[in-house]
Design a protein around this motif. Sequence first.
Motif, PDB file in Angstrom:
ATOM      1  N   LEU A 132       0.811  -1.212   0.000  1.00  0.00           N
ATOM      2  CA  LEU A 132       0.000   0.000   0.000  1.00  0.00           C
ATOM      3  C   LEU A 132       0.850   1.271   0.000  1.00  0.00           C
ATOM      4  O   LEU A 132       0.511   2.242  -0.683  1.00  0.00           O
ATOM      5  CB  LEU A 132      -0.947   0.020   1.201  1.00  0.00           C
ATOM      6  CG  LEU A 132      -2.151  -0.903   1.088  1.00  0.00           C
ATOM      7  CD1 LEU A 132      -2.956  -0.873   2.377  1.00  0.00           C
ATOM      8  CD2 LEU A 132      -3.025  -0.525  -0.083  1.00  0.00           C
ATOM      9  N   ASP A 133       1.938   1.280   0.751  1.00  0.00           N
ATOM     10  CA  ASP A 133       2.812   2.454   0.760  1.00  0.00           C
ATOM     11  C   ASP A 133       3.388   2.718  -0.629  1.00  0.00           C
ATOM     12  O   ASP A 133       3.531   3.866  -1.046  1.00  0.00           O
ATOM     13  CB  ASP A 133       3.948   2.286   1.770  1.00  0.00           C
ATOM     14  CG  ASP A 133       3.463   2.365   3.208  1.00  0.00           C
ATOM     15  OD1 ASP A 133       2.349   2.884   3.431  1.00  0.00           O
ATOM     16  OD2 ASP A 133       4.204   1.904   4.104  1.00  0.00           O
ATOM     17  N   ASP A 134       3.726   1.642  -1.331  1.00  0.00           N
ATOM     18  CA  ASP A 134       4.245   1.783  -2.689  1.00  0.00           C
ATOM     19  C   ASP A 134       3.161   2.302  -3.637  1.00  0.00           C
ATOM     20  O   ASP A 134       3.433   3.126  -4.512  1.00  0.00           O
ATOM     21  CB  ASP A 134       4.799   0.455  -3.203  1.00  0.00           C
ATOM     22  CG  ASP A 134       6.025  -0.008  -2.414  1.00  0.00           C
ATOM     23  OD1 ASP A 134       6.726   0.851  -1.833  1.00  0.00           O
ATOM     24  OD2 ASP A 134       6.270  -1.222  -2.383  1.00  0.00           O
ATOM     25  N   ILE A 135       1.947   1.822  -3.453  1.00  0.00           N
ATOM     26  CA  ILE A 135       0.832   2.277  -4.293  1.00  0.00           C
ATOM     27  C   ILE A 135       0.609   3.769  -4.101  1.00  0.00           C
ATOM     28  O   ILE A 135       0.386   4.499  -5.071  1.00  0.00           O
ATOM     29  CB  ILE A 135      -0.449   1.470  -3.996  1.00  0.00           C
ATOM     30  CG1 ILE A 135      -0.283   0.038  -4.504  1.00  0.00           C
ATOM     31  CG2 ILE A 135      -1.681   2.132  -4.620  1.00  0.00           C
ATOM     32  CD1 ILE A 135      -1.418  -0.893  -4.153  1.00  0.00           C
ATOM     33  N   ASP A 136       0.700   4.238  -2.864  1.00  0.00           N
ATOM     34  CA  ASP A 136       0.534   5.668  -2.596  1.00  0.00           C
ATOM     35  C   ASP A 136       1.552   6.485  -3.393  1.00  0.00           C
ATOM     36  O   ASP A 136       1.192   7.465  -4.045  1.00  0.00           O
ATOM     37  CB  ASP A 136       0.673   5.943  -1.099  1.00  0.00           C
ATOM     38  CG  ASP A 136       0.414   7.390  -0.749  1.00  0.00           C
ATOM     39  OD1 ASP A 136      -0.622   7.935  -1.192  1.00  0.00           O
ATOM     40  OD2 ASP A 136       1.257   7.983  -0.043  1.00  0.00           O
ATOM     41  N   ALA A 137       2.802   6.074  -3.368  1.00  0.00           N
ATOM     42  CA  ALA A 137       3.852   6.782  -4.113  1.00  0.00           C
ATOM     43  C   ALA A 137       3.609   6.700  -5.621  1.00  0.00           C
ATOM     44  O   ALA A 137       3.832   7.671  -6.356  1.00  0.00           O
ATOM     45  CB  ALA A 137       5.216   6.210  -3.763  1.00  0.00           C
ATOM     46  N   LEU A 138       3.124   5.559  -6.078  1.00  0.00           N
ATOM     47  CA  LEU A 138       2.840   5.395  -7.503  1.00  0.00           C
ATOM     48  C   LEU A 138       1.682   6.282  -7.952  1.00  0.00           C
ATOM     49  O   LEU A 138       1.710   6.840  -9.058  1.00  0.00           O
ATOM     50  CB  LEU A 138       2.522   3.923  -7.805  1.00  0.00           C
ATOM     51  CG  LEU A 138       3.696   2.962  -7.665  1.00  0.00           C
ATOM     52  CD1 LEU A 138       3.202   1.513  -7.696  1.00  0.00           C
ATOM     53  CD2 LEU A 138       4.733   3.198  -8.754  1.00  0.00           C
ATOM     54  N   VAL A 139       0.690   6.429  -7.103  1.00  0.00           N
ATOM     55  CA  VAL A 139      -0.441   7.301  -7.423  1.00  0.00           C
ATOM     56  C   VAL A 139       0.021   8.755  -7.517  1.00  0.00           C
ATOM     57  O   VAL A 139      -0.370   9.485  -8.436  1.00  0.00           O
ATOM     58  CB  VAL A 139      -1.582   7.136  -6.386  1.00  0.00           C
ATOM     59  CG1 VAL A 139      -2.628   8.224  -6.533  1.00  0.00           C
ATOM     60  CG2 VAL A 139      -2.220   5.762  -6.522  1.00  0.00           C
ATOM     61  N   VAL A 140       0.877   9.160  -6.600  1.00  0.00           N
ATOM     62  CA  VAL A 140       1.416  10.526  -6.634  1.00  0.00           C
ATOM     63  C   VAL A 140       2.184  10.741  -7.938  1.00  0.00           C
ATOM     64  O   VAL A 140       2.003  11.750  -8.623  1.00  0.00           O
ATOM     65  CB  VAL A 140       2.318  10.794  -5.406  1.00  0.00           C
ATOM     66  CG1 VAL A 140       3.094  12.088  -5.564  1.00  0.00           C
ATOM     67  CG2 VAL A 140       1.477  10.829  -4.140  1.00  0.00           C
ATOM     68  N   ARG A 141       3.035   9.793  -8.294  1.00  0.00           N
ATOM     69  CA  ARG A 141       3.811   9.914  -9.536  1.00  0.00           C
ATOM     70  C   ARG A 141       2.899   9.933 -10.749  1.00  0.00           C
ATOM     71  O   ARG A 141       3.118  10.705 -11.690  1.00  0.00           O
ATOM     72  CB  ARG A 141       4.817   8.756  -9.640  1.00  0.00           C
ATOM     73  CG  ARG A 141       5.619   8.753 -10.913  1.00  0.00           C
ATOM     74  CD  ARG A 141       6.506   9.964 -11.045  1.00  0.00           C
ATOM     75  NE  ARG A 141       7.253   9.888 -12.286  1.00  0.00           N
ATOM     76  CZ  ARG A 141       7.631  10.938 -12.993  1.00  0.00           C
ATOM     77  NH1 ARG A 141       7.397  12.159 -12.554  1.00  0.00           N
ATOM     78  NH2 ARG A 141       8.285  10.784 -14.124  1.00  0.00           N
TER      79      ARG A 141
END
Length: 62
Positions: A28-37
């Motif tokens: 989930l933490d990685d998904i958050d960063a991917l959504v921001v990018r």
Amino acid sequence: MEQKFDYAKAIAELEQIAEKVENPETKLDDIDALVVRSRELLKQCRDYLRTVKDKIDSLDKD
């Protein structure tokens, strides 16, 4: 020196992001960063497309 925007490269990165987000192993933490990018990339793509459209529209007026 400003780097020229590469639309095709941005689209390819968005496709990679989509694959990662859809992967159930992605944290989930990685998904958050991917959504921001992905938001950053989408904004850049929209800005680029607006600029291209404006250039085309100005050519039509000549």
